[in-house]
Motif scaffolding. Structure first.
Motif, PDB file in Angstrom:
ATOM      1  N   PHE A   1       0.835  -1.207   0.000  1.00  0.00           N
ATOM      2  CA  PHE A   1       0.000   0.000   0.000  1.00  0.00           C
ATOM      3  C   PHE A   1       0.868   1.254   0.000  1.00  0.00           C
ATOM      4  CE2 PHE A   1      -2.328   3.478   1.828  1.00  0.00           C
ATOM      5  CZ  PHE A   1      -3.619   3.337   1.373  1.00  0.00           C
ATOM      6  N   ASP A   2       1.911   1.290   0.827  1.00  0.00           N
ATOM      7  CA  ASP A   2       2.752   2.485   0.909  1.00  0.00           C
ATOM      8  C   ASP A   2       3.470   2.749  -0.412  1.00  0.00           C
ATOM      9  OD1 ASP A   2       1.910   2.671   3.506  1.00  0.00           O
ATOM     10  OD2 ASP A   2       3.808   2.033   4.410  1.00  0.00           O
ATOM     11  N   ALA A   3       3.894   1.689  -1.106  1.00  0.00           N
ATOM     12  CA  ALA A   3       4.515   1.869  -2.416  1.00  0.00           C
ATOM     13  C   ALA A   3       3.515   2.432  -3.417  1.00  0.00           C
ATOM     14  CB  ALA A   3       5.075   0.539  -2.912  1.00  0.00           C
ATOM     15  N   MET A   4       2.263   1.958  -3.350  1.00  0.00           N
ATOM     16  CA  MET A   4       1.224   2.512  -4.220  1.00  0.00           C
ATOM     17  C   MET A   4       0.986   3.981  -3.894  1.00  0.00           C
ATOM     18  SD  MET A   4      -1.654  -0.494  -4.378  1.00  0.00           S
ATOM     19  CE  MET A   4      -1.324  -2.088  -5.116  1.00  0.00           C
ATOM     20  N   GLU A   5       0.935   4.317  -2.616  1.00  0.00           N
ATOM     21  CA  GLU A   5       0.653   5.688  -2.236  1.00  0.00           C
ATOM     22  C   GLU A   5       1.758   6.630  -2.673  1.00  0.00           C
ATOM     23  OE1 GLU A   5      -1.797   7.333   1.405  1.00  0.00           O
ATOM     24  OE2 GLU A   5       0.239   6.783   2.042  1.00  0.00           O
ATOM     25  N   ARG A   6       3.006   6.152  -2.638  1.00  0.00           N
ATOM     26  CA  ARG A   6       4.103   7.019  -3.091  1.00  0.00           C
ATOM     27  C   ARG A   6       4.355   6.872  -4.601  1.00  0.00           C
ATOM     28  NH1 ARG A   6       7.100   2.945  -0.168  1.00  0.00           N
ATOM     29  NH2 ARG A   6       8.494   1.795  -1.584  1.00  0.00           N
ATOM     30  N   ARG A   7       3.550   6.057  -5.256  1.00  0.00           N
ATOM     31  CA  ARG A   7       3.511   5.912  -6.715  1.00  0.00           C
ATOM     32  C   ARG A   7       4.741   5.217  -7.290  1.00  0.00           C
ATOM     33  NH1 ARG A   7       2.012  12.223  -7.311  1.00  0.00           N
ATOM     34  NH2 ARG A   7       4.143  12.246  -6.554  1.00  0.00           N
ATOM     35  N   GLU A   8       5.430   4.432  -6.461  1.00  0.00           N
ATOM     36  CA  GLU A   8       6.598   3.698  -6.954  1.00  0.00           C
ATOM     37  C   GLU A   8       6.129   2.363  -7.528  1.00  0.00           C
ATOM     38  OE1 GLU A   8      11.205   2.664  -5.686  1.00  0.00           O
ATOM     39  OE2 GLU A   8       9.869   3.583  -4.204  1.00  0.00           O
ATOM     40  N   VAL A   9       5.425   2.465  -8.636  1.00  0.00           N
ATOM     41  CA  VAL A   9       4.757   1.326  -9.265  1.00  0.00           C
ATOM     42  C   VAL A   9       4.810   1.510 -10.778  1.00  0.00           C
ATOM     43  CG1 VAL A   9       3.178   1.026  -7.313  1.00  0.00           C
ATOM     44  CG2 VAL A   9       2.498   2.473  -9.228  1.00  0.00           C
ATOM     45  N   TYR A  10       4.530   0.425 -11.505  1.00  0.00           N
ATOM     46  CA  TYR A  10       4.405   0.558 -12.961  1.00  0.00           C
ATOM     47  C   TYR A  10       3.422  -0.466 -13.498  1.00  0.00           C
ATOM     48  CZ  TYR A  10       8.092  -3.148 -13.329  1.00  0.00           C
ATOM     49  OH  TYR A  10       8.844  -4.292 -13.230  1.00  0.00           O
ATOM     50  N   ALA A  11       3.012  -0.240 -14.740  1.00  0.00           N
ATOM     51  CA  ALA A  11       2.031  -1.082 -15.416  1.00  0.00           C
ATOM     52  C   ALA A  11       2.716  -1.916 -16.476  1.00  0.00           C
ATOM     53  CB  ALA A  11       0.964  -0.205 -16.083  1.00  0.00           C
ATOM     54  N   THR A  12       2.224  -3.144 -16.659  1.00  0.00           N
ATOM     55  CA  THR A  12       2.580  -3.873 -17.868  1.00  0.00           C
ATOM     56  C   THR A  12       1.299  -4.428 -18.480  1.00  0.00           C
ATOM     57  OG1 THR A  12       2.854  -6.224 -17.279  1.00  0.00           O
ATOM     58  CG2 THR A  12       4.600  -4.709 -16.575  1.00  0.00           C
ATOM     59  N   THR A  13       1.397  -4.765 -19.750  1.00  0.00           N
ATOM     60  CA  THR A  13       0.252  -5.327 -20.456  1.00  0.00           C
ATOM     61  C   THR A  13       0.170  -6.838 -20.289  1.00  0.00           C
ATOM     62  OG1 THR A  13       1.570  -5.423 -22.489  1.00  0.00           O
ATOM     63  CG2 THR A  13       0.211  -3.459 -22.140  1.00  0.00           C
ATOM     64  N   GLY A  14       0.997  -7.381 -19.405  1.00  0.00           N
ATOM     65  CA  GLY A  14       0.981  -8.814 -19.115  1.00  0.00           C
ATOM     66  C   GLY A  14       2.330  -9.391 -18.756  1.00  0.00           C
ATOM     67  N   PRO A  15       3.376  -9.124 -19.538  1.00  0.00           N
ATOM     68  CA  PRO A  15       4.697  -9.685 -19.207  1.00  0.00           C
ATOM     69  C   PRO A  15       5.256  -9.117 -17.906  1.00  0.00           C
ATOM     70  CG  PRO A  15       4.600  -8.961 -21.498  1.00  0.00           C
ATOM     71  CD  PRO A  15       3.372  -8.426 -20.822  1.00  0.00           C
ATOM     72  N   ARG A  16       6.234  -9.835 -17.354  1.00  0.00           N
ATOM     73  CA  ARG A  16       6.833  -9.424 -16.084  1.00  0.00           C
ATOM     74  C   ARG A  16       8.260  -8.924 -16.309  1.00  0.00           C
ATOM     75  NH1 ARG A  16       4.574 -13.777 -11.564  1.00  0.00           N
ATOM     76  NH2 ARG A  16       2.516 -14.108 -12.525  1.00  0.00           N
ATOM     77  N   MET A  17       8.413  -7.895 -17.123  1.00  0.00           N
ATOM     78  CA  MET A  17       9.729  -7.293 -17.267  1.00  0.00           C
ATOM     79  C   MET A  17      10.015  -6.403 -16.052  1.00  0.00           C
ATOM     80  SD  MET A  17       7.297  -5.739 -19.395  1.00  0.00           S
ATOM     81  CE  MET A  17       7.641  -5.757 -21.140  1.00  0.00           C
ATOM     82  N   THR A  18      11.264  -6.326 -15.672  1.00  0.00           N
ATOM     83  CA  THR A  18      11.682  -5.528 -14.522  1.00  0.00           C
ATOM     84  C   THR A  18      12.167  -4.173 -15.005  1.00  0.00           C
ATOM     85  OG1 THR A  18      12.319  -7.497 -13.269  1.00  0.00           O
ATOM     86  CG2 THR A  18      13.271  -5.406 -12.561  1.00  0.00           C
ATOM     87  N   VAL A  19      11.523  -3.110 -14.541  1.00  0.00           N
ATOM     88  CA  VAL A  19      11.817  -1.766 -15.045  1.00  0.00           C
ATOM     89  C   VAL A  19      12.072  -0.831 -13.859  1.00  0.00           C
ATOM     90  CG1 VAL A  19      11.040   0.128 -16.517  1.00  0.00           C
ATOM     91  CG2 VAL A  19      10.253  -2.204 -16.978  1.00  0.00           C
TER      92      VAL A  19
END
Length: 632
Positions: free
Chosen positions: A435-453
């Motif tokens: 939750f805290d990572a979401m709140e500080r926006r340290e997240v990303y989207a993918t269209t399905g694959p699990r690439m590390t960015v």
């Protein structure tokens, strides 16, 4: 590059009596500690993979369409166990998720299951009798009942029994308690996190303004409330009031994530307040505080960009086909002027433009993906696609199925996406850390694959950083995705890194998408190719990079990793930086072409795809932005 119409901006004025701070973004409602919790890693070591948007049989539409799997089966499946579907198929993920949020619709939660189980002689309403009979018949009849219910809900014509407040409250209490019990049973901190949530399905006149509400807390606090229905609401303000009341009552925390802005017909990211009047700083601050993220990709299309808005972006059309026709029930068709209020990149630019005038950015959001599956099966795997409703499961005909029967502009089955996924840079697999990572926006989207960015912004990064602990350097001398970059000397420089999904396709390229607002308040954008595979062979020509190639064999639904790169790293300095302009930067990572789920279906069922079906795509990831603002 596209300018924001000054006429539209003229509708925005500064609210009288408000003290404004230039470059200010909305503060969080609850402070997020700068240092990470004791006993945990100094900084996140790997992304956690999950889904913040999944429906079970407790959602009225999912049950009506044939789903009988509940929250327990959903949590078992997400954590890696096999479950049996209603059609007799054993379903299992190739790789388990790290976390899941079950987000059943708060509106009419559990109601269609109750209707199905109610004896016919106890029903008086003819519409409810007919819907019950159609659900028991199953198949196309149940699907028709589902579509009728969705249309009735969108148009405000549901039978009175479906609007009985006391009856709905009792049903919601029973269903919510059952969901919370399941979530607690399957929450295993450090191994698999089950978060509490629900979907607020606001849809005025069929236009999607849905939000998923995520709780930081467990059942002890969440049980003190019920999911908040959207009945009679015209905007998200009542939901924000509910979230504030919950936090005041329990001491807990929540956040909301809008989704399917591409189906809002321009209402998701308006330049005005919901009434059409000038947006005040207070409204902008409140929205940004309650909604730090936006779901930009899922089964009902992709909401990152659109070719009408980003005409120099050759990859802006991903996931748009069919979903750009109109709102979800297609009761109102799309007009070009609506696109600006629907797509995330344009919304990020609008946020800068509003901030230029009133000092607050209402659209300073991070980006995630999720499935929105209505099967209780959180799968974003192209070769393991169970459909998005139970009646649209694996089979030879689902590619050409008509989604909106009787509507000329109907979507077709092949236009469903199999994605997406939420990647979270949390330093522990727990509710609190995620939750805290979401709140500080340290997240990303993918269209399905699990690439590390990863993406960091700073002022003194160099290629030398990649020879050492560059992640430590990124946190120590800069800011990660989702953060605000303070002014510094020279031009901002970014560390960006992408690693392929270890079980997926190689990478084509990494791009930086920049948006900015100039001194006149007009917005601009530019997409920069910053690193790509085979740089000795592929060159930039007139601003466009030579394509990576294509190894897809549609006859076998396979591809070969003989092109592309397994990892890409770059240090990129903004060549067009002006210190007086507000800007945002996010990374977009593209894979090499791979087969879509429709290609796997064609091979599996020895069928033939109709002409015009999109059989392959370049899957991708979008990071949350890093924002820059000049000194006041």
């Amino acid at each position: 590059m596209r300018l924001l119409a000054s006429a539209a901006l003229g509708a925005i004025t500064i609210a009288a009596g408000l003290s404004l701070i230039s470059g200010e973004q909305a503060p969080a409602r609850a402070s997020v500690a700068a240092s990470l919790n004791a006993g945990q890693t100094a900084y996140p070591q790997r992304p956690l993979w999950g889904d913040t948007h999944l429906h079970t049989a407790n959602s009225f539409d999912a049950f009506t369409a044939g789903l009988r799997l509940g929250p327990e089966e959903a949590l078992r499946f997400a954590s890696g166990e096999a479950v049996m579907t209603a059609s007799g198929i054993e379903a299992k993920l190739h790789r388990p998720l790290d976390f899941l949020v079950v987000t059943d619709h708060s509106d009419a939660i559990g109601v269609t299951a109750d209707l199905y189980n109610t004896p016919e002689d106890q029903l008086s309403d003819p519409t409810l009798k007919r819907w019950r009979a159609m659900m028991h018949e199953g198949g196309n009849a149940a699907y028709k009942a589902f579509r009728e219910m969705v249309t009735a809900a969108s148009n405000g014509t549901l039978p009175a029994d479906f609007a009985d407040v006391e009856k709905m409250r009792k049903t919601a209490r029973r269903v919510w308690d059952g969901q919370l019990d399941a979530v607690e049973r399957y929450n295993r901190p450090g191994k698999f996190t089950a978060l509490v949530g629900f979907e607020y399905s606001l849809q005025p006149k069929g236009n999607t303004l849905h939000r998923n509400v995520i709780f930081r807390d467990g059942a002890d606090r969440a049980r003190q409330v019920l999911p908040f229905p959207s009945d009679g609401q015209t905007g998200p303000e009542a939901l924000w009031d509910y979230m504030d009341r919950y936090e005041a009552k329990t001491g807990g925390r929540t956040l909301a994530i809008p989704h399917n802005s591409n189906l809002s017909n321009g209402l998701a990211f308006m330049l005005t307040d919901p009434s059409g009047g000038p947006m005040s700083a207070a409204y902008a601050r409140r929205r940004a505080a309650h909604e730090p993220l936006v779901e930009v990709t899922q089964y009902k299309g992709d909401s990152e960009a659109h070719p009408f808005l980003s005409r120099n972006d050759e990859f802006a059309d991903f996931g748009d086909a069919g979903w750009e026709n109109g709102n979800a029930p297609l009761t109102t068709l799309k007009k070009p002027e609506m696109y600006g209020g629907e797509y995330a990149r344009e919304a990020l630019k609008r946020g800068l433009a509003i901030e230029h005038l009133i000092g607050i950015n209402p659209y300073a959001f991070g980006m995630i993906g999720s499935t929105d599956s209505h099967t209780a099966l959180s799968s974003a795997e192209e070769d393991n696609f169970y459909g998005k409703f139970s009646n649209e499961g694996p089979g030879s005909d689902r590619i050409k199925a008509v989604v909106n029967p009787g509507v000329k502009e109907s979507r077709i089955g092949w236009q469903y996406q199999a994605g997406g996924m939420a990647a979270v840079w949390a330093n522990a697999n727990t509710r609190e850390a995620i939750f805290d990572a979401m709140e500080r926006r340290e997240v990303y989207a993918t269209t399905g694959p699990r690439m590390t960015v990863r993406l960091f912004g700073g002022w003194d990064f160099s290629a030398r950083d990649f020879k050492g602990d560059w992640v430590k350097a990124g946190y120590a001398r800069g800011v990660p995705m989702g953060a605000q970059l303070k002014p510094g000397k020279g031009k901002p420089v970014f560390l960006v890194s992408a690693l392929k999904d270890p079980e997926g396709a190689n990478l084509d390229r990494v791009q930086i998408v920049k948006g900015w607002v100039d001194a006149r308040g007009q917005t601009h954008e530019r997409v920069y190719d910053v690193i790509w595979s085979e740089p000795g062979k592929r060159k930039l020509r007139k601003g466009h990079l030579t394509p990576v190639g294509d190894t897809v064999d549609l006859a076998t639904a396979t591809y070969r990793n003989t092109i592309g790169a397994s990892e890409l790293h770059a240090v990129w300095r903004d060549p067009d930086f002006k210190p007086g302009e507000h800007a945002f930067y996010y990374a977009r990572v593209l894979e090499i072409p791979t087969p879509r789920w429709v290609a796997y279906d064609v091979v599996r069922y020895k069928s033939k795809a109709p002409e015009g079906v999109r059989m392959k795509d370049q899957e991708r990831a979008y990071t949350s932005p890093i924002w820059y603002g000049p000194r006041t």
